[in-house]
Write an enzyme that holds these catalytic residues in place. Structure first.
Site, PDB file in Angstrom:
ATOM      1  N   PRO A  12       0.854  -1.195   0.000  1.00  0.00           N
ATOM      2  CG  PRO A  12       0.033  -1.025   2.186  1.00  0.00           C
ATOM      3  CD  PRO A  12       0.806  -1.929   1.270  1.00  0.00           C
ATOM      4  CG  MET A  13       3.593   2.567  -1.611  1.00  0.00           C
ATOM      5  SD  MET A  13       4.861   2.612  -2.868  1.00  0.00           S
ATOM      6  CE  MET A  13       4.153   1.588  -4.142  1.00  0.00           C
ATOM      7  CB  ALA A  14      -0.585   7.355   1.279  1.00  0.00           C
ATOM      8  CG  ASN A  28       7.420  -4.014   2.886  1.00  0.00           C
ATOM      9  OD1 ASN A  28       7.150  -3.081   3.623  1.00  0.00           O
ATOM     10  ND2 ASN A  28       7.668  -3.828   1.601  1.00  0.00           N
ATOM     11  N   GLY A  64       7.160  -2.124  -2.535  1.00  0.00           N
ATOM     12  CA  GLY A  64       6.613  -0.776  -2.561  1.00  0.00           C
ATOM     13  C   GLY A  64       7.299   0.103  -3.576  1.00  0.00           C
ATOM     14  NE  ARG A  65      11.323   2.420  -0.442  1.00  0.00           N
ATOM     15  CZ  ARG A  65      12.437   2.382   0.261  1.00  0.00           C
ATOM     16  NH1 ARG A  65      13.139   3.482   0.425  1.00  0.00           N
ATOM     17  NH2 ARG A  65      12.856   1.246   0.801  1.00  0.00           N
ATOM     18  CE  LYS A  91       3.331  -2.363   4.436  1.00  0.00           C
ATOM     19  NZ  LYS A  91       3.717  -1.038   4.916  1.00  0.00           N
ATOM     20  CG  ASP A  97      15.562  -1.697   1.890  1.00  0.00           C
ATOM     21  OD1 ASP A  97      14.702  -0.800   1.781  1.00  0.00           O
ATOM     22  OD2 ASP A  97      16.480  -1.667   2.726  1.00  0.00           O
ATOM     23  CB  CYS A 132       1.310   5.210   9.070  1.00  0.00           C
ATOM     24  SG  CYS A 132       1.495   6.849   8.353  1.00  0.00           S
TER      25      CYS A 132
END
Ligand SMILES: Cc1cc2nc3c(=O)[nH]c(=O)nc-3n(C[C@H](O)[C@H](O)[C@H](O)COP(=O)(O)O)c2cc1C
Length: 443
Positions: free
Chosen positions: A45-47, A271, A295-296, A210, A273, A171
């Site tokens: 999930p990425m806001a 999760n 994610g990134r 998470k 890197d 978060c």
């Protein structure tokens, strides 16, 4: 420029290059309660990033135009020639890659405030929880600190047809922590347990959490927290292997994912890197985790899931792990597809808005303008990520940044795509290994 689109760096600190391990690979599938996830890869999930357009883009559009260059990571002397193997294995890869060939097993919404959701009117809720049929299986992530409100919101998520509900305990954003949400709760395990119980009692769909390792190095709670999750009937947990105080600095400490995996029997999603298929396999080898979450890397390299799936399938079939690399054409096709999807989504929302609000034309107009601004903002943000490392990327970025609306952005991409400056050129920009994330970014 609005704060939402202020670019903030959430980059990797001296990224570690992992060699592909000889044996380990990302599992072909895993289950969360009654939901089968295949392959065992999850879009984090990425806001501000993982809205419905981006999620569908990752699931449906991140394919290659053609099998291009492949990486022969495990080649040993005397092994069959790579190209021959690739031809033989192409079918195996296609068959093994579920989820419309995207290679991404599970997608998740951006985090959503339980307080906000429970206060919203029905129509607004729907907009927040928008997803399309081709997004299944899909998990909705909630944050908050009040057990009853979170339970109510979990019910809303279940009624909206989501397959899984997830609780955010990671978060680090000040505004979330200030009201005890996200990683703020990591300091209060009894409250976490009350929340687990309330949500578990409220829904029958699988429920996951998470989290980060803890507040800081003096307060690491991930193993205890994972056990609490298991004891309270949660169906899986995902660990971003950093503390709240770490933010995004240093390296993710995968040994804590291994410790959590050792401690519980519910599935553990690792999760932190992962930038390459090599990293993903290395994480599985180092931690024995059931699935990997990315994610990134996804906005910078939307093919990452497909590459992992290709690696897994070819390794399964022949013992040699190989995967495609995107060509420049793949990159431009991807930019164009994603931007078109954004523009189409605005058109759909406009139509829905017009149908809903004939009587309040003025506010409809304001909403429309805001949607357009948001979409163009996203295009600019993604252009910055996507166009690095390709010939002429800088010129395209400049044009996109000067465009006033979505159609002008697409026209710029079209023009560029039709007359690519140096598609066949050897000259490329240095790939950008940093990722600029949104100011609204969270964890
Ligand atoms: C822009 C941005 C927004 C994020 N928003 C969320 C979020 O809404 N919920 C959440 O659990 N994590 C969020 N995260 C954290 C990611 O899900 C992930 O845990 C983190 O980026 C580490 O994984 P990576 O190294 O693969 O990027 C966000 C990260 C970024 C960069």
């Amino acid at each position: 420029m609005k704060k939402r689109y202020t670019l903030e760096q959430k980059k990797w600190d001296s990224p570690v290059e992992h060699a592909m391990p000889a044996q380990a690979r990302v599992p072909a599938s895993f289950t969360i309660g009654n939901v089968t996830i295949a392959p065992a890869t999850v879009l984090a999930p990425m806001a501000g990033v993982t809205d419905t357009v981006f999620r569908r883009f990752i699931k449906n559009a991140s394919q290659f135009t053609a099998a291009s260059t492949t990486t022969d990571v495990d080649a040993t002397p005397g092994a069959p020639h790579l190209e021959e193997m690739w031809a033989q294995d192409a079918t195996a890869v296609e068959q093994a890659t579920t989820n419309q060939q995207s290679g991404c097993g599970l997608i998740m919404t951006e985090f959503t405030s339980a307080d906000g959701l429970s206060r919203m009117r029905e129509t607004k809720r729907k907009r927040y929880l928008t997803y399309y049929d081709d997004e299944h299986p899909i998990s909705a992530q909630l944050f908050g600190s009040n057990p009853e409100t979170l339970a109510d919101s979990a019910r809303i998520v279940q009624d909206a047809g989501f397959d899984i509900v997830d609780l955010n305990l990671g978060c680090p954003a000040k505004r979330v922590v200030a009201c005890n949400g996200g990683s703020g709760l990591l300091k209060d395990l009894p409250q976490i347990e009350r929340i687990f119980k309330a949500i578990r009692a409220a829904v029958t769909i699988p429920f996951t959490v998470k989290f980060r390792m803890g507040w800081n190095d003096n307060h690491i709670v991930c193993v205890e927290l994972a056990k609490l999750a298991e004891d309270n009937g949660l169906n899986a947990c995902a660990l971003h292997a950093r503390t709240r105080e770490d933010g995004y600095t240093g390296q993710a400490r995968w040994e804590y994912i291994a410790a959590v995996k050792d401690a519980v029997s519910i599935p553990v999603i690792g999760n932190g890197d992962i930038r390459t298929p090599e990293d993903a396999a290395a994480m599985v080898e180092a931690t024995n985790c059931d699935a990997v979450m990315i994610g990134r890397t996804a906005p910078a390299n939307p093919w990452i899931f497909r590459q992992i799936a290709q690696y897994t399938a070819s390794k399964e079939a022949t013992g040699v792990g190989i995967y495609d690399h995107p060509t420049n054409e793949d990159r431009y096709r991807m930019i164009r597809t994603y931007f078109q999807m954004l523009v189409d989504e605005i058109a759909l929302e406009d139509a829905a808005e017009a149908a809903r609000a004939e009587a309040i034309i003025a506010s409809g107009q304001i909403a429309r303008e805001k949607r357009n601004r948001d979409a163009v903002g996203k295009m600019k943000q993604f252009a910055a990520w996507f166009t690095h490392g390709v010939p002429g990327g800088g010129a395209l970025r400049k044009q996109i940044f000067e465009s006033k609306n979505g159609n002008a952005v697409i026209a710029a991409v079209e023009q560029f795509f039709e007359n690519p400056p140096t598609f066949n050129s050897e000259e490329t920009e240095a790939p950008d290994t940093t990722l600029e994330a949104l100011g609204a970014g969270c964890d």
